[in-house]
Design a protein around this motif. Structure first.
Motif, PDB file in Angstrom:
ATOM      1  N   GLY A  38      39.486  39.558  37.285  1.00  0.00           N
ATOM      2  CA  GLY A  38      40.390  38.426  37.466  1.00  0.00           C
ATOM      3  C   GLY A  38      40.897  38.301  38.893  1.00  0.00           C
ATOM      4  O   GLY A  38      41.846  37.561  39.153  1.00  0.00           O
ATOM      5  N   LEU A  39      40.299  39.014  39.837  1.00  0.00           N
ATOM      6  CA  LEU A  39      40.708  38.908  41.241  1.00  0.00           C
ATOM      7  C   LEU A  39      40.030  37.722  41.911  1.00  0.00           C
ATOM      8  O   LEU A  39      40.426  37.303  42.991  1.00  0.00           O
ATOM      9  N   ALA A  40      38.984  37.212  41.293  1.00  0.00           N
ATOM     10  CA  ALA A  40      38.309  36.017  41.804  1.00  0.00           C
ATOM     11  C   ALA A  40      37.949  35.149  40.610  1.00  0.00           C
ATOM     12  O   ALA A  40      37.732  35.650  39.503  1.00  0.00           O
ATOM     13  N   ARG A  41      37.949  33.864  40.826  1.00  0.00           N
ATOM     14  CA  ARG A  41      37.661  32.938  39.734  1.00  0.00           C
ATOM     15  C   ARG A  41      36.203  32.487  39.831  1.00  0.00           C
ATOM     16  O   ARG A  41      35.758  32.069  40.908  1.00  0.00           O
ATOM     17  N   VAL A  90      44.876  43.171  32.027  1.00  0.00           N
ATOM     18  CA  VAL A  90      45.676  43.787  33.091  1.00  0.00           C
ATOM     19  C   VAL A  90      47.132  43.928  32.643  1.00  0.00           C
ATOM     20  O   VAL A  90      47.769  44.958  32.840  1.00  0.00           O
ATOM     21  N   GLY A 104      41.172  50.559  50.936  1.00  0.00           N
ATOM     22  CA  GLY A 104      42.472  49.881  51.053  1.00  0.00           C
ATOM     23  C   GLY A 104      43.320  50.065  49.816  1.00  0.00           C
ATOM     24  O   GLY A 104      43.040  50.902  48.955  1.00  0.00           O
ATOM     25  N   GLY A 105      44.379  49.254  49.731  1.00  0.00           N
ATOM     26  CA  GLY A 105      45.191  49.267  48.526  1.00  0.00           C
ATOM     27  C   GLY A 105      46.161  50.421  48.412  1.00  0.00           C
ATOM     28  O   GLY A 105      46.670  50.681  47.330  1.00  0.00           O
ATOM     29  N   LEU A 106      46.411  51.113  49.515  1.00  0.00           N
ATOM     30  CA  LEU A 106      47.397  52.193  49.451  1.00  0.00           C
ATOM     31  C   LEU A 106      48.391  52.042  50.595  1.00  0.00           C
ATOM     32  O   LEU A 106      48.038  51.565  51.671  1.00  0.00           O
ATOM     33  N   LEU A 107      49.633  52.446  50.348  1.00  0.00           N
ATOM     34  CA  LEU A 107      50.655  52.400  51.389  1.00  0.00           C
ATOM     35  C   LEU A 107      50.668  53.755  52.097  1.00  0.00           C
ATOM     36  O   LEU A 107      50.894  54.783  51.469  1.00  0.00           O
ATOM     37  N   PHE A 117      53.995  49.414  35.026  1.00  0.00           N
ATOM     38  CA  PHE A 117      53.393  49.305  33.694  1.00  0.00           C
ATOM     39  C   PHE A 117      54.462  49.497  32.627  1.00  0.00           C
ATOM     40  O   PHE A 117      55.498  50.115  32.877  1.00  0.00           O
ATOM     41  N   GLU A 141      51.826  44.886  53.693  1.00  0.00           N
ATOM     42  CA  GLU A 141      51.272  45.290  52.400  1.00  0.00           C
ATOM     43  C   GLU A 141      50.063  44.447  52.024  1.00  0.00           C
ATOM     44  O   GLU A 141      49.156  44.913  51.341  1.00  0.00           O
ATOM     45  N   LEU A 179      47.194  45.852  54.159  1.00  0.00           N
ATOM     46  CA  LEU A 179      46.700  47.141  53.665  1.00  0.00           C
ATOM     47  C   LEU A 179      45.980  47.011  52.326  1.00  0.00           C
ATOM     48  O   LEU A 179      45.424  47.974  51.828  1.00  0.00           O
ATOM     49  N   GLY A 180      46.018  45.822  51.725  1.00  0.00           N
ATOM     50  CA  GLY A 180      45.355  45.644  50.429  1.00  0.00           C
ATOM     51  C   GLY A 180      46.214  46.095  49.255  1.00  0.00           C
ATOM     52  O   GLY A 180      45.756  46.142  48.118  1.00  0.00           O
ATOM     53  N   TRP A 181      47.462  46.433  49.530  1.00  0.00           N
ATOM     54  CA  TRP A 181      48.363  46.873  48.451  1.00  0.00           C
ATOM     55  C   TRP A 181      48.642  45.722  47.482  1.00  0.00           C
ATOM     56  O   TRP A 181      48.693  45.922  46.267  1.00  0.00           O
ATOM     57  N   ARG A 221      46.696  43.404  46.647  1.00  0.00           N
ATOM     58  CA  ARG A 221      45.519  43.271  45.784  1.00  0.00           C
ATOM     59  C   ARG A 221      45.557  44.341  44.695  1.00  0.00           C
ATOM     60  O   ARG A 221      45.289  44.070  43.526  1.00  0.00           O
ATOM     61  N   GLN A 222      45.916  45.538  45.102  1.00  0.00           N
ATOM     62  CA  GLN A 222      46.058  46.635  44.147  1.00  0.00           C
ATOM     63  C   GLN A 222      47.098  46.275  43.081  1.00  0.00           C
ATOM     64  O   GLN A 222      46.916  46.537  41.901  1.00  0.00           O
ATOM     65  N   LEU A 223      48.191  45.637  43.522  1.00  0.00           N
ATOM     66  CA  LEU A 223      49.256  45.270  42.586  1.00  0.00           C
ATOM     67  C   LEU A 223      48.776  44.246  41.566  1.00  0.00           C
ATOM     68  O   LEU A 223      49.283  44.178  40.459  1.00  0.00           O
ATOM     69  N   ARG A 224      47.798  43.442  41.962  1.00  0.00           N
ATOM     70  CA  ARG A 224      47.296  42.438  41.028  1.00  0.00           C
ATOM     71  C   ARG A 224      46.514  43.068  39.888  1.00  0.00           C
ATOM     72  O   ARG A 224      46.178  42.410  38.919  1.00  0.00           O
ATOM     73  N   LEU A 225      46.222  44.357  40.016  1.00  0.00           N
ATOM     74  CA  LEU A 225      45.572  45.069  38.912  1.00  0.00           C
ATOM     75  C   LEU A 225      46.603  45.807  38.066  1.00  0.00           C
ATOM     76  O   LEU A 225      46.257  46.643  37.238  1.00  0.00           O
ATOM     77  N   THR A 226      47.875  45.523  38.297  1.00  0.00           N
ATOM     78  CA  THR A 226      48.943  46.081  37.454  1.00  0.00           C
ATOM     79  C   THR A 226      49.678  44.911  36.812  1.00  0.00           C
ATOM     80  O   THR A 226      49.551  43.778  37.261  1.00  0.00           O
ATOM     81  N   VAL A 277      43.529  33.320  43.345  1.00  0.00           N
ATOM     82  CA  VAL A 277      42.559  33.920  42.411  1.00  0.00           C
ATOM     83  C   VAL A 277      41.174  33.295  42.494  1.00  0.00           C
ATOM     84  O   VAL A 277      41.037  32.108  42.322  1.00  0.00           O
TER      85      VAL A 277
END
Lengths: 314, 267
Positions: free
Chosen positions: A55-58, A75, A87-90, A106, B100, B103-105, B107-112, B267
Motif C-alpha cells: 500500500g505504499l504505491a497505488r 497494516v 533507510g527508515g531509521l532515526l 501498534f 524524518e 531518512l525514510g522514517w 515511509r517506515q511509519l506508513r507500515l505501522t 500513495v
C-alpha cells in the motif's frame, strides 16, 4: 482467527513511471505459510510490486488483496510487516528506543525484549542507530517487523550491501524466527538466497512473472538440457511425448528438445529414428536465471514451460 | 510424502489484534522525542544557551534602565529573547519532519498503524514542550540576573510567549512538509534570526528607519513579540497585533495542512 483467504493475491498489477513500465500485468497468489522468493535482476519490478503490495504505491491497474482485505487494513491491524531495503531509521535513537517507540504505534505487540532477542540484537540495545553497521540496522528493521507478530512478512532485498557474514547472520535470525504459519515473501537478486531459504521461487522479469514453481521445480528447469539433432520430417508430437521432454522445436531439418532426461531422449533419437549429429548441451542454474530474466533471453522458456516432472533427487 | 510447507496449517497469531488508541499518539512517544531533543546539542544551544547568552551580553549593560511605565528594560529584553528561544525551538521541532522524511522514517511509519494526524500531533506537542522549556529557561536566567516582576506579569508574558510560539510550530511543520531535507535548520536558523530582528526581538523597532518599521509590522514575529511584551509594557494590544498573529498562524497552518495532505495522499 482462521483465514480462508490467500495471504496475497495480486491480479493484473500494472504500474508505470512516466514512459517506464515497472510492473506489467503481474499476477501472483501466495498461500498462508508459504516462504516465497521473489527473484529477479535489478529493475525487474520487484520493489515496485512490493510497494503496491504494502500500500505504499497505488497500482495504475489491477488489484491487491492482502489477507483478504486492503493493504491499509492489514497494516492497521499489524497483520503485515516489512523489512525495507534501506533507510527508515532515526540515527539519533538507540536500538531499544527505536523498538519501544515503534511498539507504541501498534495496538498490541510482542515484548520489546523478545523481538530484540529474536532479531539477535539484544546486546546492541543501547547503541545509537547511527553507529550500527548495515547488517545490524537490517536486524533492527527485522526486530521492528516482528513487533506486531504479523501473519505476512515482506522483505525487500534485505541483504543488499551486506558482507557474507552479515548475510549469514541475518538469515539465521529469520530462520530462527520461523513462526509456524507465517507467510514470508522476500525479494532478492541472489540465486543462492532464493535456493537456500524459499519453498517457492517466483522469477520476475520486466514486471511480469516468467516462472513460478517450487525450488525443486526451478532447479530442475535449470538442470535441464537441450538435445539437438538433424532429423528431417521429425514427428514433433511423438517427441514431445517422450519422458522428461519439455519443449520440442523444429527448425527446418533440425530439432531441439528441452528435457530433464537427455539420456532417454538421445537414446530414443539414436535407436528409434534416423536422427544424426546429436548434440547435448546443459544449462546451469545461472543460465536458466539469465535466460528467464533477461530481455531477449531463451525464446523457449515461457512460464508454462514449468511443469512438475519427476522431482526425485532434485 | 509431499512437501510439508504447503500442507502445514496456517496458524494465525493468537494476539488480540486492534489498532492503537488515539491513532498511536502516546505520552511514552513524547518522552522518547524529548530525549532525542535533549541529546541534540545544536538544538539546545540555539534554543536555550544562545538566548541566555544574548540576554547576559546585551541585557546586563542596561541594568537599571527603565521603560516608560517604570518596569525594567531588562525584563523587556528577557521576554523578547524568550520569544526568540521559543520560536527557534518550535520551528526546529516542527521542521524535524523534513529530516524524518529524508531518512525514510515517514515511509517506515506508513507500515505501522500510526495515523498521520497522530504523528503531527506528536510533533506539535514535542515542539510546544520544547518551547515551554525555552521560555522557562530564559525567564529563570532573567530572574537570576535581577528581573523583578509581579507574578501576574511573569505568568501572562510567559503564557503569551509560549502560546504565540504555536505560530512557529506551524511554520516548522510547513517547512517539514515542503521537502525532505536532512539539515533544514542550517538554512532556517539565519532566516529566523532575520525575522526576529524585524519582529523587534533584538532591538526596539524604533531604532529602524520609519519605512522599515512599517514593513516590519507585517512580518511574522512582530505580532507575537508585541503580544508577549504587552503584559509587561501595559501597551494595549492593537487590532493590528491580533491580525498579524492570527494571519500568520492561518497562513502557516493552512500551508502545512495542504502540504501534509499532499504528502499523505501520495500513495
Amino acid at each position: 482467527m482462521t483465514s480462508t483467504h490467500p495471504a496475497v493475491e495480486l491480479t493484473g498489477l500494472r504500474k508505470s513511471f512516466g514512459p517506464v513500465t515497472a510492473v506489467d500485468g503481474l499476477d501472483l497468489t501466495v498461500h498462508a505459510g508459504e516462504v516465497v522468493a521473489f527473484l529477479g535482476p535489478n529493475g525487474a519490478g520487484k520493489t515496485t510490486t512490493i510497494d503496491m503490495l504494502l500500500g505504499l504505491a497505488r497500482p495504475d491497474a489491477g488489484e491487491v488483496r492482502l489477507l483478504g482485505g486492503t493493504p491499509a487494513d492489514a497494516v492497521r491491524y499489524g497483520r503485515v510487516a516489512a523489512v525495507m531495503q534501506s533507510g527508515g531509521l532515526l540515527k539519533d535513537l538507540t536500538v531499544a528506543e527505536t523498538v519501544r517507540m515503534t511498539a507504541h504505534f501498534f495496538g498490541r505487540t510482542r515484548p520489546v525484549a523478545e523481538v530484540l532477542e529474536r532479531a539477535g540484537i539484544a546486546d546492541l540495545a543501547d547503541r545509537p542507530v547511527g553507529k550500527c553497521s548495515g547488517g545490524q540496522q537490517q536486524r533492527l528493521r527485522f526486530a521492528l517487523a516482528l513487533l506486531p507478530d504479523p501473519d505476512v512478512m515482506v522483505l525487500d532485498e534485505p541483504t543488499t550491501g551486506m558482507d557474507v557474514e552479515g548475510r549469514r547472520d541475518f538469515w539465521q535470525a529469520i530462520r530462527a524466527d520461523a513462526r509456524s504459519g507465517r507467510t514470508i515473501i522476500f525479494a532478492t537478486h541472489y540465486l543462492d538466497e532464493a535456493d537456500a531459504y524459499a519453498d517457492r521461487i517466483v522469477l520476475v522479469r520486466q514486471g511480469r512473472v516468467v516462472a513460478d514453481g517450487t525450488t525443486a521445480e526451478i532447479k530442475n528447469l535449470a538442470a535441464g538440457r537441450t538435445v539437438r539433432a538433424t532429423l528431417p520430417g521429425a514427428d514433433q508430437a511423438g517427441l514431445a511425448a517422450l519422458p522428461g521432454a519439455e519443449t520440442v522445436e523444429v527448425r527446418g531439418d533440425s530439432v531441439l528438445i528441452r528435457t530433464g532426461d537427455s539420456d532417454a531422449v538421445a537414446r530414443h533419437l539414436l535407436t528409434r529414428t534416423a536422427a544424426r549429429d546429436v548434440e547435448i548441451t546443459s544449462h546451469n542454474l545461472e543460465d536458466a536465471f539469465l535466460a528467464l530474466t533477461t530481455a531477449g533471453g531463451h525464446p523457449t522458456a515461457p512460464a508454462p514451460a514449468l511443469t512438475a516432472p519427476a522431482t526425485i533427487g532434485a | 510424502m509431499t512437501t510439508s510447507t504447503l500442507t502445514t496449517p496456517a496458524i494465525a497469531s493468537t494476539m488480540d489484534r486492534r489498532p492503537p488508541a488515539l491513532g498511536g499518539f502516546s505520552p511514552a512517544v513524547l518522552l522518547i522525542e524529548m530525549r532525542r531533543i535533549l541529546r541534540n546539542r545544536r538544538t539546545l544551544i540555539f534554543t536555550m544557551v544562545m538566548p541566555a547568552v544574548f540576554f547576559l551580553l546585551f541585557g546586563l549593560p542596561q541594568r537599571g534602565e527603565l521603560l516608560p511605565n517604570g518596569r525594567q528594560v531588562l525584563a523587556w529584553i528577557m521576554v523578547s529573547l524568550a520569544v526568540y528561544g521559543a520560536m527557534v525551538a518550535t520551528t526546529s521541532a516542527g521542521a524535524a519532519v523534513a529530516t524524518e522524511r529524508a531518512l525514510g522514517w515517514s515511509r517506515q511509519l506508513r507500515l505501522t498503524p500510526l495515523r498521520p494526524a497522530a504523528y503531527v500531533a506528536t510533533k506539535v506537542a514535542t515542539a510546544m514542550i520544547l518551547g515551554l522549556v525555552a521560555v522557562v529557561v530564559e525567564f529563570a536566567v532573567g530572574a537570576a540576573a535581577g528581573v523583578r516582576l509581579p507574578a501576574y506579569v511573569w505568568l501572562l508574558a510567559g503564557l503569551a510567549t509560549w502560546l504565540g510560539s504555536l505560530v512557529f510550530s506551524a511554520l516548522g511543520l510547513l517547512i517539514g512538509y515542503l521537502g525532505p531535507a536532512e539539515n533544514v535548520m542550517q538554512f532556517m536558523g539565519p532566516v529566523l534570526a532575520l525575522l526576529a530582528m524585524f519582529g523587534g526581538l533584538f532591538m526596539p523597532l524604533e531604532m529602524l528607519p520609519h519605512a522599515l518599521q512599517r514593513i516590519a509590522e507585517f512580518t511574522p514575529v512582530w505580532g507575537v513579540g508585541q503580544l508577549a511584551r504587552a503584559p509587561l509594557t501595559g501597551d494595549p494590544v492593537s487590532v493590528g497585533v491580533f491580525a498579524n498573529v492570527l494571519g500568520w498562524a492561518a497562513v502557516f497552518a493552512l500551508g502545512a495542512a495542504w502540504l501534509f495532505r499532499r504528502d499523505t495522499q501520495r500513495v
